[in-house]
Design an enzyme around this catalytic site. Structure first.
Site, PDB file in Angstrom:
ATOM      1  N   GLY A   1       0.864  -1.183   0.000  1.00 37.18           N
ATOM      2  CA  GLY A   1       0.000   0.000   0.000  1.00 37.18           C
ATOM      3  C   GLY A   1       0.890   1.218   0.000  1.00 37.18           C
ATOM      4  CG  HIS A   2       3.361   1.830  -2.591  1.00 33.12           C
ATOM      5  ND1 HIS A   2       4.234   1.405  -1.603  1.00 33.12           N
ATOM      6  CD2 HIS A   2       3.415   0.895  -3.555  1.00 33.12           C
ATOM      7  CE1 HIS A   2       4.796   0.274  -1.989  1.00 33.12           C
ATOM      8  NE2 HIS A   2       4.308  -0.066  -3.168  1.00 33.12           N
ATOM      9  CB  THR A   3      -0.239   6.949   1.001  1.00 40.85           C
ATOM     10  OG1 THR A   3      -0.972   5.858   1.551  1.00 40.85           O
ATOM     11  CG2 THR A   3      -1.122   8.191   0.983  1.00 40.85           C
TER      12      THR A   3
ATOM     13  CD  GLN B   1       5.471  -6.551  -0.101  1.00 42.70           C
ATOM     14  OE1 GLN B   1       6.018  -7.022  -1.067  1.00 42.70           O
ATOM     15  NE2 GLN B   1       4.290  -5.974  -0.183  1.00 42.70           N
TER      16      GLN B   1
ATOM     17  CB  THR C   1       6.190 -10.513   2.271  1.00 44.16           C
ATOM     18  OG1 THR C   1       5.121 -10.778   1.348  1.00 44.16           O
ATOM     19  CG2 THR C   1       7.432 -10.033   1.523  1.00 44.16           C
TER      20      THR C   1
HETATM   21  P1  GDP Z   1       5.222   2.798   1.208  1.00 41.87           P
HETATM   22  O1  GDP Z   1       4.444   1.543   1.357  1.00 41.87           O
HETATM   23  O2  GDP Z   1       6.673   2.617   1.490  1.00 41.87           O
HETATM   24  O3  GDP Z   1       4.988   3.478  -0.114  1.00 41.87           O
HETATM   25  O4  GDP Z   1       4.695   3.800   2.361  1.00 41.87           O
HETATM   26  P2  GDP Z   1       3.160   4.071   2.767  1.00 41.87           P
HETATM   27  O5  GDP Z   1       2.534   4.934   1.746  1.00 41.87           O
HETATM   28  O6  GDP Z   1       2.488   2.804   3.134  1.00 41.87           O
HETATM   29  O7  GDP Z   1       3.377   4.837   4.140  1.00 41.87           O
HETATM   30  C1  GDP Z   1       4.055   6.046   4.206  1.00 41.87           C
HETATM   31  C2  GDP Z   1       3.098   7.151   4.719  1.00 41.87           C
HETATM   32  O8  GDP Z   1       3.843   8.271   5.094  1.00 41.87           O
HETATM   33  C3  GDP Z   1       2.103   7.646   3.686  1.00 41.87           C
HETATM   34  O9  GDP Z   1       0.920   7.983   4.336  1.00 41.87           O
HETATM   35  C4  GDP Z   1       2.786   8.884   3.104  1.00 41.87           C
HETATM   36  O10 GDP Z   1       1.873   9.842   2.603  1.00 41.87           O
HETATM   37  C5  GDP Z   1       3.481   9.418   4.326  1.00 41.87           C
HETATM   38  N1  GDP Z   1       4.737  10.117   4.077  1.00 41.87           N
HETATM   39  C6  GDP Z   1       5.741   9.798   3.204  1.00 41.87           C
HETATM   40  N2  GDP Z   1       6.792  10.623   3.377  1.00 41.87           N
HETATM   41  C7  GDP Z   1       6.460  11.470   4.400  1.00 41.87           C
HETATM   42  C8  GDP Z   1       7.152  12.529   5.065  1.00 41.87           C
HETATM   43  O11 GDP Z   1       8.304  12.858   4.783  1.00 41.87           O
HETATM   44  N3  GDP Z   1       6.475  13.141   6.089  1.00 41.87           N
HETATM   45  C9  GDP Z   1       5.217  12.798   6.467  1.00 41.87           C
HETATM   46  N4  GDP Z   1       4.641  13.439   7.475  1.00 41.87           N
HETATM   47  N5  GDP Z   1       4.550  11.812   5.843  1.00 41.87           N
HETATM   48  C10 GDP Z   1       5.163  11.144   4.834  1.00 41.87           C
HETATM   49  P1  IMO Z   2       4.487  -1.866   1.527  1.00 42.58           P
HETATM   50  O1  IMO Z   2       4.889  -2.133   0.099  1.00 42.58           O
HETATM   51  C1  IMO Z   2       4.286  -3.342   5.612  1.00 42.58           C
HETATM   52  C2  IMO Z   2       3.694  -7.674   6.117  1.00 42.58           C
HETATM   53  C3  IMO Z   2       2.392  -8.167   6.701  1.00 42.58           C
HETATM   54  C4  IMO Z   2       2.883  -9.420   7.398  1.00 42.58           C
HETATM   55  C5  IMO Z   2       3.937  -9.968   6.443  1.00 42.58           C
HETATM   56  C6  IMO Z   2       3.432 -11.061   5.501  1.00 42.58           C
HETATM   57  O2  IMO Z   2       3.309  -0.987   1.660  1.00 42.58           O
HETATM   58  O3  IMO Z   2       5.670  -1.424   2.338  1.00 42.58           O
HETATM   59  P2  IMO Z   2       1.876 -11.034   3.372  1.00 42.58           P
HETATM   60  O4  IMO Z   2       0.442 -10.616   3.205  1.00 42.58           O
HETATM   61  O5  IMO Z   2       2.827 -10.284   2.509  1.00 42.58           O
HETATM   62  O6  IMO Z   2       2.054 -12.510   3.265  1.00 42.58           O
HETATM   63  O7  IMO Z   2       2.221 -10.663   4.908  1.00 42.58           O
HETATM   64  O8  IMO Z   2       4.381  -8.843   5.695  1.00 42.58           O
HETATM   65  N1  IMO Z   2       3.556  -6.800   4.934  1.00 42.58           N
HETATM   66  C7  IMO Z   2       3.783  -5.481   4.934  1.00 42.58           C
HETATM   67  N2  IMO Z   2       4.082  -4.643   5.954  1.00 42.58           N
HETATM   68  N3  IMO Z   2       4.219  -2.871   4.351  1.00 42.58           N
HETATM   69  C8  IMO Z   2       3.937  -3.709   3.323  1.00 42.58           C
HETATM   70  O9  IMO Z   2       3.990  -3.317   2.040  1.00 42.58           O
HETATM   71  C9  IMO Z   2       3.660  -5.069   3.595  1.00 42.58           C
HETATM   72  N4  IMO Z   2       3.338  -6.142   2.833  1.00 42.58           N
HETATM   73  C10 IMO Z   2       3.289  -7.195   3.664  1.00 42.58           C
HETATM   74  O10 IMO Z   2       1.843  -7.225   7.596  1.00 42.58           O
HETATM   75  O11 IMO Z   2       3.535  -9.088   8.601  1.00 42.58           O
HETATM   76 MG    MG Z   3       2.833   0.788   2.488  1.00 38.12          MG
END
Ligand code: GDP
Ligand code: IMO
Ligand code: MG
Length: 427
Positions: free
Chosen positions: A40-42, A223, A238
């Site tokens: 999940g990437h925001t 991940q 994972t």
């Molecule tokens: P990813 O899975 O590595 O792409 O990261 P996620 O999107 O799951 O989680 C990162 C969260 O932090 C998201 O809600 C982003 O919008 C937020 N984010 C990323 N960089 C920054 C930052 O420098 N500051 C703050 N406050 N939020 C950030």
């Molecule tokens: P992004 O790309 C954080 C974790 C799950 C669990 C383990 C195995 O957003 O960084 P799975 O469903 O992959 O078999 O679960 O890996 N996990 C993550 N944790 N960010 C993720 O993706 C993840 N994808 C899987 O919570 O512990």
């Molecule tokens: Mg994520």
């Protein structure tokens, strides 16, 4: 610098999506090479928030060709609902390419993911329940269904039969669930075949040709290093290769063609799911990090576990991935702390350990040896140059850089695309 890998240096959710998105206007291709919709990437662009799961973050930049590589496992329903949701918001997804060799997540993979977790009870992994592990298990067991199989119903039927053979015994006799029929599975998978067909490509050929033409390719990991099936905290990982080597096997591009490997790390740490986590905070500080950092999962909404920065993990990630650059994110979240602890080593049963323990039990027993760094109170969200940061924030970063063994090239000071301090351009 045509080929750049962007990957997670901790336990995921470091802000890889934002880091990739930022390279969008200088990138020709963005490739997702591992994982599936467990990710999940925001990404926040001009206040608009986009949550991406299966599509690489580069899809938000006009002109970029988004590629789903052979190393990915694809839930077709999720893919097209994500495509539809983006199209409805005016994002053009027509250039999407999907590897014909990528594996498909079938309904039985999702079922198995959930029942095995329930069956594991206290020993559960805390998976996202998306069928990721069972789909990769079938791939390694050589009973997986690939994208190319969707275009020949006879072949698809044979593959599904092969895959269901043992699974139905397991579902019926061990898990006490109903058997799954070949017909219902084939029907389910064929729903999307015609829609998918124009996107399917020999993506290793496309990507290598692009590199021959000096085009820029960004490889975006799902991940992270500590969740990698080989190098992470096994079995709490994972099922794919989220480290730098995975970018090669998961895309069909050789290691000699990769120019840079960028690790993304939060200025603190988080983890979702079960497994060891030495710097985890179960106190008010942990809750403060969760609330201030908005640490709730993009995919499952689960509250993330939170803790201080772990330089042992950062050094490990630098080594395992051969990092050339580190992107430190969410520095803004730490604003207002008096002192900020950073783990520089571990104490394992009375012994000081400076590097990641090779033995899993040692890692489970590791408690952090902290160094206290000075905090800052100034709002840093408007900083764009290193010199705009308060001296204490600069020192925090320089300490992290020295401890982590990789230069810090950019620093996140807010979720928005523009909220970044650039020290060295990544492209
Ligand atoms: P990813 O899975 O590595 O792409 O990261 P996620 O999107 O799951 O989680 C990162 C969260 O932090 C998201 O809600 C982003 O919008 C937020 N984010 C990323 N960089 C920054 C930052 O420098 N500051 C703050 N406050 N939020 C950030
Ligand atoms: P992004 O790309 C954080 C974790 C799950 C669990 C383990 C195995 O957003 O960084 P799975 O469903 O992959 O078999 O679960 O890996 N996990 C993550 N944790 N960010 C993720 O993706 C993840 N994808 C899987 O919570 O512990
Ligand atoms: Mg994520």
């Amino acid at each position: 610098m045509p080929a750049v890998v962007v990957l997670g240096a901790q336990w995921g959710d470091e802000g890889k999506g934002k880091a990739t998105d930022q390279l969008g206007d200088r990138t020709d291709y963005v490739v997702k090479f591992n994982g599936g919709n467990n990710a999940g990437h925001t990404v926040v662009i001009e206040g608009e928030k986009y949550a991406l799961h299966l599509l690489p973050s580069g899809i938000l930049s006009p002109g970029v060709v988004p590629v789903i590589g052979n190393g990915v496992v694809i839930d077709l329903e999720v893919l097209f609902s994500e495509v539809d949701a983006l199209e409805a918001r005016g994002v053009d997804t027509s250039r999407l390419l999907v590897s014909s060799a990528a594996h498909v997540i079938a309904p039985y993979h999702r079922t198995l993911d959930k029942v095995t977790e329930r069956f594991l009870g206290k020993r559960r992994i805390g998976t996202t329940g998306r069928g990721i592990g069972p789909a990769y298990a079938d791939k390694i067991n050589r009973v997986g269904v690939r994208i190319q199989d969707l275009f020949d119903e006879n072949i698809l039927r044979q593959k599904v039969e092969g895959a269901l053979d043992q699974k139905n015994h397991l579902l019926l006799k061990v898990y006490n669930r109903r058997a799954i029929t070949v017909d219902e599975t084939v029907e389910d998978l064929l729903r999307f075949a015609e829609r998918l067909r124009p996107h399917v490509a020999d993506t290793p050929l496309v990507l290598n040709a692009a590199l021959d033409e000096r085009r820029t390719v960004v490889f975006e990991a799902g991940q992270a290093t500590m969740l990698d099936v080989d190098h992470g905290t096994y079995p709490f990982v994972t099922s794919s290769s989220a480290t730098a080597g995975g970018a090669c096997t998961g895309s069909g591009v050789g290691p000699t063609r990769i120019d840079r490997v960028v690790g993304v790390a939060k200025a603190y740490t988080t983890r979702v799911g079960e497994g060891p986590y030495p710097t985890e905070l179960s106190d008010a500080d942990g809750e403060w990090l969760r609330q201030t950092g908005g640490e709730f999962g993009t995919t499952t909404g689960r509250p993330r576990r939170t803790g201080w920065y772990d330089a042992v993990v950062a050094r490990y990630a630098s080594r395992i991935n051969g990092l050339t650059d580190l992107v430190v994110t969410k520095l803004d979240v730490l604003t207002g702390r008096d002192r900020i602890p950073v783990a520089v080593a571990y104490d394992v049963d009375g012994r000081r350990v400076d590097e990641m323990p090779d033995d899993q039990s040692d890692f489970h027993h590791a408690t952090p040896v902290y160094e206290l760094l000075d905090g800052w109170t100034e709002d840093i969200s408007g900083a764009r140059d290193f010199d705009d940061l308060p001296k204490a924030a600069q020192r925090y970063l320089l300490e992290l850089e020295a401890m982590s063994g990789t230069r810090i090239s950019s620093v996140g000071v807010g979720p928005g695309r523009e909220a970044t301090v650039i020290r060295h351009e990544l492209l």
